[in-house]
Design an enzyme around this catalytic site. Structure first.
Site, PDB file in Angstrom:
ATOM      1  N   GLY A 264       0.834  -1.196   0.000  1.00  0.00           N
ATOM      2  CA  GLY A 264       0.000   0.000   0.000  1.00  0.00           C
ATOM      3  C   GLY A 264       0.866   1.243   0.000  1.00  0.00           C
ATOM      4  N   ASN A 268       9.641   5.074   3.858  1.00  0.00           N
ATOM      5  CA  ASN A 268      11.002   5.586   3.725  1.00  0.00           C
ATOM      6  C   ASN A 268      11.070   6.978   4.337  1.00  0.00           C
ATOM      7  OD1 ASN A 268      11.396   3.373   1.753  1.00  0.00           O
ATOM      8  ND2 ASN A 268      10.078   4.654   0.485  1.00  0.00           N
ATOM      9  N   GLU A 301       1.837   6.092   7.609  1.00  0.00           N
ATOM     10  CA  GLU A 301       3.237   6.226   7.172  1.00  0.00           C
ATOM     11  C   GLU A 301       3.935   7.345   7.927  1.00  0.00           C
ATOM     12  OE1 GLU A 301       4.307   3.800   5.469  1.00  0.00           O
ATOM     13  OE2 GLU A 301       2.270   3.041   5.127  1.00  0.00           O
TER      14      GLU A 301
HETATM   15 ZN   LIG Z   1       3.449   0.395   8.286  1.00  0.00          ZN
END
Ligand SMILES: [Zn+2]
Length: 851
Positions: A264, A268, A301
């Site tokens: 998904g 980074n 994220e």
């Molecule tokens: Zn994750």
């Protein structure tokens, strides 16, 4: 074999230069790694895979280089560098030149292609290094504990954009049509978080969040689809800085949409990569579900920038904490951003999915020892993310939100720029809460499964007992016990009483001040356990469903459905219970109810289908007719989504002719004016037309899939191609999964949908049996495994035997216990079918005639 690199030589800093050739699909590079040699060595071992190393040399600070030779062990994914003299302890600079391939497997350093509006093809080079694929991009110490600083330079054609983890330090024009882009030093971080993306990409204007510029990057012409992600992105970045009490650890934050992407998204540091549907959206044309997905993924994220990137698990056994925590924080951020979305209630659906998997004998503990890094591949599942986040939420509710946050801050403060173990978080939380956290948590983390709490009452006394829940039944093992934070709420004469307790034995008595009218166990709904009420208690609670919270209604239905799947409640009793919910207004409760009817549809005989369709109609039509087809003044986004959900169920699972006719009218209007249909109703209309349409609709949808201007349109029309019912159309959809018409990131999920539909499962299974080798070659490994999630829908004894025979004949590894889990889910379905066939026939017989 030993999978861990020796720590006699430890990297501190990488100066990495890469020259990707997008046309030739190759790259060359050189890297100088500053290492700390701790013991004299003549051989240095590090990771490399699918790379050729042309030269290796090592030099002391200011001294002459010693040249060595490199040999590659592809099976071990390692390079051995041999030097003619011993390298003595101290700081050295190791220089390597190497070449590699930009692959099409969506891992390592890979190629992604897309067509522009005029149909011309374009190429992007991107990276996906987690878990262990940085070694396909450059030789490195590819283990999370070997943290280092990275300075990346990319040599690329002048007209292309280049993005990496940190901001651009300088750009030099080389005079041959290329430029060197050099990025600032990163923080000390793990190799799996390094990223570079090169291509014709466009960025939005930056949004400043304190000192941090936040941007969305995408293929040209799509930046207007990045606004929603920027909104939630900016909110999350600020929210997490406050929650964690630490500034964002990077110097900029780019969110990049990559046209081909296996997962998904990937956290980074400073350069988060996404599949397009998880980042880009036209806000006004998207359904609530589509927007919620993007908000979730973006917040998730960004939560990782601290939890994962700044503080990292020491080894892959800790990946669950990384993911569970990011999932937990994602929910908290989105719930704070849009309280009206009721994200913690919606999370009930995810918790229930995790319980579906964790109720199998072939489940696993959340955390288990990982020897080979490969073992962690199967860890990216519902148990890591959803069960993990559920038990963290249960713990947070147990110790209190403030104490929990203080403990998390202490943990980050203690371990930043370093690595940590699960126990380190418990220690920090325990220091803050002054509670024995490991004792409570160990059962949930290191033991598979979860408890079933049985509730009985006599007068004013309740008895709670626990045993492990299992879909396949069998004798419970009395030694399997959990420390369960239980909340009981009872309705008594003058209001409610609440009791909080930690159930840690097999049995506990709870005294109430008066005889209750009804009681709800797991009040508030945060506990990761199921509840079985004694028949009299269930009857009372079923009569009071309008008086309990949505998440409690959700759990009541979800638990009873699981009990019926496991044989502890009859299917008829469960279906009777669903009749209590015809006036339900909560979308999540409807999700579990209609989901259970869809599951039932897959286990009944074809001849019973019309009766089930009628039953679906009777359960759903009252709530659906109250909502109607058009948005109403003052309703919430969740109501709008519910309208779409219920219409979809009526028109597909309920096969309702009137709804199908109306859907055709609505779609005809949409073709004239795309803004004429509510964004939550449109996906339902498309699904209904697929279920009731033919050749003309199929051709139209396939065309719209190819011409789609938003990722959401592309997905809706693509997955609709799996919802048709005519074999000749379904065969065409199947063909598309291997002929290049569907991206390899999507094709496995299309197959999964086809396996799960009662109209296509037989065809799809035959197709998989014939083409599984081609699929394994074409699809990214992680998605190929997920394709088989559709297997449990093959619910008949004949198919079950055939599935076993297929996997016995072909050695297909799905990682961990994944295959065993699918086979057990299939067993549960077939056992239910065999057990309930007769009574279901009688029960459904009452629904044979429409009202
Ligand atoms: Zn994750």
């Amino acid at each position: 074999m030993d999978y861990r690199l020796p720590d006699t030589v430890v990297p501190k800093r990488y100066d990495l230069r890469l020259e990707p050739d997008l046309e030739a699909a190759t790259f060359s590079g050189d890297v100088t790694i500053t290492v700390d040699v701790r013991e004299p060595v003549t051989e240095i071992l590090l990771n490399a895979a699918e790379l050729a190393i042309q030269s290796a040399a090592i030099a002391p600070n200011g001294g002459p280089p010693v040249h060595g030779s490199a040999s590659l062990d592809e099976a071990a994914e390692r390079a051995g560098l041999l030097f003619p003299v011993a390298i003595t302890p101290g700081e050295w600079r190791l220089s390597l030149r190497f070449t590699g391939t930009l692959n099409d497997k969506l891992r390592g350093f890979y190629r992604s292609t897309y067509k522009d509006g005029a149909g011309a093809p374009h190429t992007i080079a991107a990276t996906q290094f987690e878990a262990t694929d940085a070694r396909r991009g450059f030789p490195c110490w590819d283990e999370p504990a070997f943290k280092a600083v990275f300075r990346v330079s990319l040599v690329v054609p002048e007209r292309l954009a280049a993005v990496s983890n940190s901001s651009i330090l300088k750009e030099e024009i080389l005079g041959d049509g290329r430029k060197t882009v050099t990025f600032a030093d990163t923080i000390k971080m793990s190799t799996y978080l390094v990223a570079f993306v090169v291509g014709e990409l466009e960025a939005t204007e930056p949004v400043m969040v304190g000192p941090t510029p936040l941007r969305v990057w995408c293929a040209p012409g799509k930046t207007h689809l990045g606004r929603f992600a920027l909104d939630i992105g900016a909110f999350s970045l600020d929210f997490f800085e406050r929650y964690y009490g630490l500034p964002y650890p990077g110097d900029k934050l780019d969110l990049l949409a990559i046209p081909d992407f296996a997962a998904g998204a990937m956290e980074n540091l400073g350069a988060v990569t996404f599949r397009e549907t998880a980042l880009l959206v036209n806000e006004t044309a998207a359904s609530h579900t589509e927007l919620e997905r993007i908000a979730d993924v973006v917040a998730h994220e960004i939560a990782h920038m601290w939890f994962g990137d700044l503080v990292t698990m020491a080894w892959w056994n800790g990946i669950w904490l990384n993911e569970a925590f990011a999932t937990f924080m994602e929910l908290m951020a989105v719930d704070t951003w849009k309280p009206e979305w009721k994200r913690w209630v919606t999370f009930g659906v995810s918790r229930a999915s995790a319980m579906g998997l964790d109720g199998l004998r072939a489940t696993r503990p959340i955390e288990f020892p990982v020897m080979a890094p490969r073992d962690c591949e199967a860890m990216f599942d519902l148990l890591t993310y959803e069960k993990g986040a559920s038990v963290l939420r249960m713990l947070e509710q147990h110790v209190g939100a403030e104490v929990f946050r203080t403990g998390v801050r202490l943990y980050l403060e203690r371990h930043r720029y370093g690595n940590a173990e699960t126990t380190d978080l418990w220690t920090s939380l325990g220091d803050t809460a002054r509670l024995p956290i490991p004792e409570v948590m160990d059962g949930w983390i290191f033991r598979p499964g979860y408890p079933l709490v049985t509730v009985e009452s006599e007068g004013t006394d309740l008895t709670l007992t626990q045993q492990r829940f299992s879909y396949l039944g069998g004798e419970p093992d009395p030694t399997e016990r959990w420390r369960i934070p239980v909340i009981v709420r009872a309705s008594v004469k003058r209001g409610y009483v609440e009791r909080r307790l930690l159930l840690d034995g097999t049995e506990t008595a709870v005294a109430l001040p008066a005889k209750p009218e009804w009681i709800v166990v797991n009040a508030g709904g945060h506990g990761f356990y199921r509840v079985r009420y004694a028949p009299a208690l269930l009857k009372k609670l079923a009569g009071a469903v309008s008086k309990i919270a949505p998440i409690e209604r959700f759990n009541l239905l979800s638990d009873c459905f699981a009990l019926s799947q496991s044989g502890m409640m009859t299917a008829a009793d469960y279906l009777d219970l669903t009749a209590r919910f015809t006036a339900e207004t909560d979308r999540n409760v409807w999700t579990v109810l209609t989901g259970s009817l869809a599951w039932t549809n897959r286990v009944i005989a074809d001849a019973q289908r019309p009766a089930l369709e009628n039953l679906v109609g009777r359960r759903v039509e009252e709530a659906a007719s109250l909502l109607g087809w058009e948005p109403q003044e003052g309703e919430t986004e969740l109501d709008r989504q519910l309208r779409g959900d219920l219409l979809r169920v009526l028109g597909t699972l309920g096969n309702d002719g009137a709804v199908q006719t109306r859907a055709r009218e609505v779609y005809a209007r949409y073709r004239e004016d795309e803004t004429s249909v509510d964004a939550n109703v449109l996906p339902a209309v498309i699904a209904i037309l697929a279920a009731s349409g033919g050749e003309a609709e199929y051709a139209d949808f396939r065309d719209r899939y190819k011409r789609a201007r938003t990722p959401q349109d592309e997905q809706r029309f693509l997955y609709a191609l799996a919802g048709f019912r005519q074999p000749e159309l379904l065969r065409r959809t199947l063909e598309m999964t291997i002929n290049g018409e569907v991206r390899s990131q999507d094709a496995p999920y299309l197959i999964r949908s086809l396996l799960m539909s009662v109209y296509s499962r037989g065809l799809a299974w035959e197709f998989v049996k014939t083409n599984h080798e081609t699929m394994a070659r074409l699809y990214p490994a992680s998605a190929y495994r997920r394709m088989y999630e559709g297997l449990p829908a093959l619910a008949s004894p004949e198919w079950e035997r055939d599935v076993h025979a297929f996997f016995a004949e072909h050695k297909i590894s799905l990682g961990g216990k994944t295959l065993e889990q699918y086979l057990e889910q299939l067993r549960v379905a077939v056992a239910f079918q065999e057990r309930e066939a007769e009574t279901l026939q009688g029960y459904l017989g009452r629904y044979m005639k429409p009202r």
